[in-house]
Write a protein that holds these residues in place. Structure first.
Motif, PDB file in Angstrom:
ATOM      1  N   GLU A   1       3.344  -7.360  -7.280  1.00  0.00           N
ATOM      2  CA  GLU A   1       2.193  -7.384  -6.359  1.00  0.00           C
ATOM      3  C   GLU A   1       0.952  -6.803  -7.034  1.00  0.00           C
ATOM      4  OE1 GLU A   1       4.522  -7.201  -2.046  1.00  0.00           O
ATOM      5  OE2 GLU A   1       4.248  -5.347  -3.191  1.00  0.00           O
TER       6      GLU A   1
ATOM      7  N   ALA B   1      -2.838  -8.561  -8.083  1.00  0.00           N
ATOM      8  CA  ALA B   1      -4.113  -7.987  -7.633  1.00  0.00           C
ATOM      9  C   ALA B   1      -5.020  -7.542  -8.780  1.00  0.00           C
ATOM     10  CB  ALA B   1      -3.834  -6.798  -6.705  1.00  0.00           C
TER      11      ALA B   1
ATOM     12  N   GLU C   1      -8.513  -9.158  -6.575  1.00  0.00           N
ATOM     13  CA  GLU C   1      -8.995  -8.332  -5.458  1.00  0.00           C
ATOM     14  C   GLU C   1      -8.755  -6.839  -5.643  1.00  0.00           C
ATOM     15  OE1 GLU C   1      -8.427  -9.617  -1.329  1.00  0.00           O
ATOM     16  OE2 GLU C   1      -7.386 -11.339  -2.216  1.00  0.00           O
TER      17      GLU C   1
ATOM     18  N   GLY D   1      -8.377  -4.149  -2.762  1.00  0.00           N
ATOM     19  CA  GLY D   1      -8.577  -4.968  -1.547  1.00  0.00           C
ATOM     20  C   GLY D   1      -7.266  -5.605  -1.114  1.00  0.00           C
ATOM     21  N   ALA D   2      -6.521  -6.143  -2.084  1.00  0.00           N
ATOM     22  CA  ALA D   2      -5.230  -6.775  -1.779  1.00  0.00           C
ATOM     23  C   ALA D   2      -4.137  -5.732  -1.578  1.00  0.00           C
ATOM     24  CB  ALA D   2      -4.843  -7.724  -2.916  1.00  0.00           C
TER      25      ALA D   2
ATOM     26  N   GLY E   1      -4.387  -2.570  -0.731  1.00  0.00           N
ATOM     27  CA  GLY E   1      -4.600  -1.780   0.489  1.00  0.00           C
ATOM     28  C   GLY E   1      -4.006  -2.465   1.713  1.00  0.00           C
ATOM     29  N   SER E   2      -4.170  -3.787   1.780  1.00  0.00           N
ATOM     30  CA  SER E   2      -3.614  -4.546   2.918  1.00  0.00           C
ATOM     31  C   SER E   2      -2.084  -4.470   2.915  1.00  0.00           C
ATOM     32  CB  SER E   2      -4.028  -6.016   2.840  1.00  0.00           C
ATOM     33  OG  SER E   2      -5.416  -6.112   2.736  1.00  0.00           O
ATOM     34  N   ILE E   3      -1.497  -4.603   1.706  1.00  0.00           N
ATOM     35  CA  ILE E   3      -0.029  -4.522   1.589  1.00  0.00           C
ATOM     36  C   ILE E   3       0.454  -3.145   2.044  1.00  0.00           C
ATOM     37  CG2 ILE E   3       1.877  -4.439  -0.089  1.00  0.00           C
ATOM     38  CD1 ILE E   3       0.272  -6.538  -1.762  1.00  0.00           C
TER      39      ILE E   3
ATOM     40  N   SER F   1      -1.064  -0.964   3.965  1.00  0.00           N
ATOM     41  CA  SER F   1      -1.304  -0.799   5.401  1.00  0.00           C
ATOM     42  C   SER F   1      -0.202  -1.482   6.216  1.00  0.00           C
ATOM     43  CB  SER F   1      -2.678  -1.375   5.719  1.00  0.00           C
ATOM     44  OG  SER F   1      -2.904  -1.321   7.092  1.00  0.00           O
ATOM     45  N   SER F   2       0.200  -2.683   5.781  1.00  0.00           N
ATOM     46  CA  SER F   2       1.238  -3.422   6.514  1.00  0.00           C
ATOM     47  C   SER F   2       2.591  -2.704   6.426  1.00  0.00           C
ATOM     48  CB  SER F   2       1.367  -4.841   5.960  1.00  0.00           C
ATOM     49  OG  SER F   2       1.983  -4.800   4.686  1.00  0.00           O
ATOM     50  N   ARG F   3       2.744  -1.841   5.403  1.00  0.00           N
ATOM     51  CA  ARG F   3       4.007  -1.096   5.235  1.00  0.00           C
ATOM     52  C   ARG F   3       3.894   0.348   5.718  1.00  0.00           C
ATOM     53  NH1 ARG F   3       4.946  -3.962  -0.678  1.00  0.00           N
ATOM     54  NH2 ARG F   3       5.388  -6.000   0.243  1.00  0.00           N
TER      55      ARG F   3
ATOM     56  N   ARG G   1      -0.306   5.325   3.857  1.00  0.00           N
ATOM     57  CA  ARG G   1      -1.715   5.726   3.827  1.00  0.00           C
ATOM     58  C   ARG G   1      -2.013   6.449   2.527  1.00  0.00           C
ATOM     59  NH1 ARG G   1      -3.462   8.859   9.129  1.00  0.00           N
ATOM     60  NH2 ARG G   1      -5.500   8.694   8.151  1.00  0.00           N
TER      61      ARG G   1
END
Length: 478
Positions: free
Chosen positions: A109, A113, A423, A426-427, A429-431, A433-435, A438
């Motif tokens: 991942e 990114a 990204e 940007g990319a 952080g989304s991953i 956050s979804s898991r 923080r």
């Protein structure tokens, strides 16, 4: 012209600088915020005007072994954190703590990114002795013991048993001498350091007054340096016990060896030949330490009831070969050494991070060429995971600069395709956050830092480390 119309110009000291370009800014991430990670980031930012570097760290707090490995009574070694702080505050650098790569986000991942991923996560394990009894209570790895007195969260509950009079450290490196010094130092010296409150309390109750450091080879093969040896010899209230017989004939042998080794050996010889009490530090010394040579541990011996260690059976060795490459070969003779505390200081070890990353488990490193991971374009490594757990901070600095240079060359030569923008966080952080992960920013760390310094000031020391990650996260409102 470089890829995407970028152009290069020569810089000082062979550096190459990257000028403005229509291509997207190269994004690089570094995994690990110890010296290897920070030096890699520093070199990239200094020699490329556009690169953006994100540093990921599994703990909320940065600096790796500078924080958790350097002895508390060596504050000057920790000054490098000021430079690391400047790097982290650069507008093209971001720090993300509390992120475990391989669990919270995979290397694959990260590769999606970023244009390049540099693995600089160090050596998180220790080499085992591989002998019977090494798991008995009373036996600890140097790594865990150092982590305990330095506030490494995973070692905060170690509770080493210091109720015996004799400790045996297996190993003749600087870490072994650090541990011996901490075990024997007068409490007044330790109170002024950033040693943790909990370990200071345990050392205040310690019964240890004798520490032996044993190694498989001889005086010409010890791995510690003269600075650490001198500190140990001059430790107040402590007497060195070196056997003159161990140094017979070495006066002649040292004539032709490199100067640092020669000076080190001469200091050991001088100490061995000294009469007790000749040094101010030793006047009526209540504690003592000594070096034992050509002894290899065979078995940790249990007490009669089998509940803990009572000593170590050592195989006596003879040396085959000469100098650094001499091998220790068992003679067949053995001896037993009584001790209630055994500390194994035979080296750290790196672990594989992610199944997607090649790993040489024999050597405990990521197979690489000049920091380029073999068979994995765009993946790099620096520090101990690249070359093995040896050397001091300056060694790691040079090694990390070499890896960063490989990344810069690959950017320049088009090996890394920066025509496609990535990204970066940007990319990622989304991953995260979804898991439910923080990250901790560098300004968050600065709040933790300020709290530690304030607690230290109240106790008359440079800082009082927070050892519980949950407490760190509460402090910054996570």
């Amino acid at each position: 012209m470089g890829p995407g119309g970028a152009c290069w110009r020569g810089g000082g000291a062979g550096a190459r600088r990257w000028l403005s370009s229509r291509a997207p800014a190269p994004r690089v991430c570094v995994v690990g915020s110890g010296p290897a990670g920070f030096y890699t980031a520093q070199h990239l930012l200094k020699h490329h005007d556009l690169v953006q570097v994100d540093i990921y760290e599994k703990l909320p707090v940065p600096f790796g072994l500078v924080r958790f490995g350097v002895a508390p009574d060596h504050p000057e070694v920790k000054n490098v954190t000021k430079t690391f702080g400047q790097t982290a505050r650069s507008e093209r650098c971001k720090y993300y703590g509390n992120v475990t790569v391989g669990r919270d986000v995979t290397v694959a991942e990260l590769q999606q990114a970023y244009h390049a991923v540099v693995l600089s996560y160090g050596a998180e394990d220790n080499r085992t002795l591989g002998i019977p009894g090494e798991n008995l209570p009373g036996v600890y790895s140097a790594r865990a013991f150092v982590g305990w007195y330095n506030g490494l969260p995973e070692n905060q509950d170690l509770k080493p048993d210091l109720s015996c009079e004799t400790a045996l450290i297996l190993g003749h490196g600087n870490v072994a001498l650090d541990i011996a010094r901490i075990l024997l130092s007068p409490l007044d010296l330790l109170r002024k350091t950033d040693i943790t409150e909990c370990s200071l309390a345990a050392l205040a109750c310690s019964k240890v007054k004798r520490v032996w450091l044993a190694g498989r080879r001889g005086p010409l093969q010890v791995a510690f340096t003269i600075k650490e040896l001198r500190e140990m010899i001059n430790l107040p209230g402590t007497q060195p016990v070196l056997n003159p017989a161990d140094f017979t004939g070495l006066e002649n042998a040292v004539k032709d060896i490199p100067r640092p080794r020669k000076r080190l050996t001469e200091l050991m010889i001088k100490t061995a030949l000294q009469k007790p009490g000749e040094m101010a530090a030793q006047a009526a010394a209540p504690r003592q330490w000594g070096l034992k040579f050509q002894r290899s541990p065979q078995e940790v011996l249990p007490t009669a009831d089998g509940t803990r260690a009572r000593g170590v059976r050592m195989a006596l060795t003879r040396l085959e070969g000469w100098g650094e490459s001499a091998k220790a070969v068992p003679t067949g003779d053995v001896e037993e050494l009584e001790c209630g505390l055994v500390l194994s200081s035979i080296g750290y070890r790196s672990l594989p991070l992610d199944p997607a990353v090649p790993f040489d488990s024999q050597r405990g490193i990521i197979p690489n060429s000049m920091g380029r991971v073999e068979g994995a374009p765009g993946l790099y490594c620096s520090g101990w995971v690249k070359r093995g757990p040896t050397g001091v901070i300056i060694t790691t600095m040079n090694d990390s600069f070499d890896t960063a240079q490989s990344v810069l060359e690959d950017l320049r030569g088009g090996v890394l395709d920066v025509s496609v923008s990535r990204e970066g966080f940007g990319a990622v952080g989304s991953i995260l956050s979804s898991r439910g992960v923080r990250p901790v920013s560098f300004s968050d760390w600065e709040k933790i830092d300020a709290a530690e310094v304030a607690r230290g000031k109240a106790a008359g020391k440079p800082r009082e480390k927070i050892v519980d990650p949950q407490e760190m996260l509460q402090l910054i409102g996570h």
